[in-house]
Motif scaffolding. Structure first.
Motif, short mmCIF file in Angstrom:
data_model
loop_
_atom_site.label_atom_id
_atom_site.label_comp_id
_atom_site.label_asym_id
_atom_site.label_seq_id
_atom_site.Cartn_x
_atom_site.Cartn_y
_atom_site.Cartn_z
N ALA A 89 -17.58 15.26 -8.13
CA ALA A 89 -18.05 16.19 -9.16
C ALA A 89 -17.19 17.44 -9.23
N GLN A 90 -16.43 17.71 -8.20
CA GLN A 90 -15.59 18.90 -8.19
C GLN A 90 -14.23 18.58 -8.81
N PRO A 91 -13.82 19.32 -9.82
CA PRO A 91 -12.53 19.07 -10.48
C PRO A 91 -11.38 19.13 -9.48
N GLY A 92 -10.43 18.24 -9.64
CA GLY A 92 -9.24 18.23 -8.79
C GLY A 92 -9.38 17.42 -7.52
N THR A 93 -10.57 16.86 -7.27
CA THR A 93 -10.75 16.07 -6.05
C THR A 93 -10.55 14.59 -6.33
N ASP A 134 0.81 -1.22 0.00
CA ASP A 134 0.00 0.00 0.00
C ASP A 134 0.84 1.27 0.00
N GLY A 135 2.16 1.12 -0.09
CA GLY A 135 3.03 2.29 -0.10
C GLY A 135 3.29 2.87 1.28
N GLN A 136 2.91 2.15 2.34
CA GLN A 136 3.12 2.63 3.72
C GLN A 136 4.44 2.06 4.25
N LYS A 137 5.54 2.52 3.67
CA LYS A 137 6.83 1.92 3.97
C LYS A 137 7.28 2.11 5.41
N GLN A 164 -7.75 6.00 -3.05
CA GLN A 164 -7.60 5.65 -4.46
C GLN A 164 -6.15 5.35 -4.81
N ARG A 165 -5.23 6.12 -4.25
CA ARG A 165 -3.80 5.86 -4.50
C ARG A 165 -3.40 4.51 -3.92
N ARG A 166 -3.95 4.17 -2.76
CA ARG A 166 -3.63 2.90 -2.12
C ARG A 166 -4.03 1.72 -3.00
N HIS A 167 -5.21 1.79 -3.60
CA HIS A 167 -5.67 0.69 -4.44
C HIS A 167 -4.76 0.51 -5.66
N THR A 205 -15.82 2.54 5.45
CA THR A 205 -17.25 2.33 5.28
C THR A 205 -17.50 1.54 4.00
N PRO A 206 -18.48 0.64 4.02
CA PRO A 206 -18.79 -0.12 2.80
C PRO A 206 -19.42 0.77 1.75
N ARG A 207 -19.25 0.37 0.49
CA ARG A 207 -19.90 1.04 -0.63
C ARG A 207 -20.67 0.01 -1.45
N VAL A 208 -21.63 0.50 -2.19
CA VAL A 208 -22.45 -0.38 -3.01
C VAL A 208 -21.68 -0.73 -4.28
N GLY A 209 -21.30 -2.00 -4.43
CA GLY A 209 -20.63 -2.45 -5.64
C GLY A 209 -19.25 -1.89 -5.86
N ARG A 210 -18.64 -1.31 -4.83
CA ARG A 210 -17.30 -0.71 -4.95
C ARG A 210 -16.47 -1.12 -3.74
N PRO A 211 -15.14 -1.03 -3.82
CA PRO A 211 -14.33 -1.27 -2.63
C PRO A 211 -14.67 -0.26 -1.54
N PRO A 212 -14.44 -0.59 -0.30
CA PRO A 212 -14.76 0.34 0.78
C PRO A 212 -14.02 1.67 0.65
N LEU A 213 -14.64 2.70 1.19
CA LEU A 213 -13.97 3.99 1.37
C LEU A 213 -13.15 3.88 2.66
#
Length: 335
Positions: A297-301, A43-46, A306-309, A167-175
């Motif tokens: 929906a906000q650009p740049g967010t 996960d990059g957590q060296k 996401q980086r971990r995945h 937290t779980p998400r619908v049809g997606r990996p957890p947040l």
């Protein structure tokens, strides 16, 4: 790169197990520790990965951590438990706490486990992500040896005290959210101290309370909290919930995770889980997706994790790299 060595995750796992078993650790415990450290590297957590092996091995050999400890869960009713790590590595105790909390959630929409007499807790995201994959909200908080001074002070009292949330998400990996209450995890400064690299301004203070970019001076000093005074107050909250609640050591009482000298650190951890269904009348998943869609929906967010995945997928495919000097040290420890 010439100064790095690449290993498959399986190779790193095997190497860590061999080192720990050779340093007075039961194989089952060594397997759990190796799994956690390899996952941190993926996960990059060296700061919570392979760099921890030399100190873990030295502490197991000196008995600062009991490599043969078997954690015990003491139930406090249908929805809570205390897990005693028995001065062993944290990972077996955390795994037991996860299983216990999930068992409690079968009878209650709220479940909690306090962990006492524990050790370095690693990547807190890994405490909560499995629970979220099972469909529940989870939070993990952990105190650590002193690293942060009370705001306005110069002597470390609180740990970097990480907080994990998933937290779980619908049809997606957890947040998943994973953050230390210092501006950076202390493990990152330890890695810089091992390699002789400077750290950015604003990360830490030396033993006299002066800002420093010298990683070794920072390891002897204190960390800067996130949000200045507010971060120090959050660190105090974690000390209460993880240290006082489990009757474990506070940060200023706990011995270092990086040296083999001294008594066991006897840190505390706290794991809380919720079943979102009953609280939301089944609407939690849809409401959460409305919130996350508004963020994206906000650009740049981007959403946390996401980086971990992406790093995890790359590590599973290509392996991970560690500094060559560290690799050579690990090989020498294997004997």
């Amino acid at each position: 790169m010439a100064d790095e060595h690449r290993l498959r995750l399986e190779e790193l796992h095997t190497l860590v197990v061999e080192i720990l078993v050779g340093h007075d650790t039961a194989r089952d415990n060594a397997e759990r520790v190796a799994t956690a450290l390899a996952a941190a590297e993926a996960d990059g957590q060296k700061g919570h990965g392979a760099s921890r092996v030399p100190s873990y091995a030295a502490q197991a050999r000196s008995r600062k951590v009991d490599g043969h400890a078997i954690p015990e869960a003491i139930r406090l009713g249908d929805s809570a438990a205390v897990v005693d790590a028995r001065d062993g590595f944290a990972y077996p105790a955390i795994e037991l706490a996860q299983r216990t909390v999930l068992d409690c959630l079968a009878a209650s929409p709220v479940a909690a486990a306090s962990i006492r007499n524990s050790h370095h807790s690693g990547v807190v995201a890994h405490h909560v992500e499995p629970i979220a994959r099972a469909g529940y909200i989870a939070m993990s908080i952990c105190n650590t040896p002193q690293a942060i001074a009370p705001w306005g002070g110069h002597r470390g009292l609180f740990g970097t005290n990480p907080i994990g949330f998933a937290t779980p998400r619908v049809g997606r990996p957890p947040l998943v959210i994973d953050m230390s209450l210092s501006k950076v995890a202390r493990g990152r400064i330890n890695v810089a101290a091992q390699t002789g690299e400077p750290i950015p301004p604003g990360w830490a203070f030396d033993a006299d309370g002066n800002p420093t970019t010298d990683a070794k001076a920072a390891m002897a000093g204190t960390m800067a909290p996130i949000g200045d005074a507010k971060g120090a107050q959050l660190a105090l909250m974690v000390e209460v919930l993880s240290g006082a609640l489990s009757a474990s050591c506070f940060g200023f009482e706990s011995s270092s995770y990086f040296t083999s000298e001294g008594p066991p650190p006897r840190a505390g951890q706290f794991l809380l889980a919720l079943d979102p269904g009953p609280f939301s009348e089944g609407r939690f998943g849809a409401r959460l997706e409305d919130l996350l869609a508004a963020i994206e929906a906000q650009p740049g967010t981007r959403l946390p994790g996401q980086r971990r995945h992406a790093l995890r997928a790359k590590a599973e495919r290509d392996g991970v790299t560690i500094p060559r000097g560290l690799y050579e040290q690990l090989v020498s420890l294997r004997g």
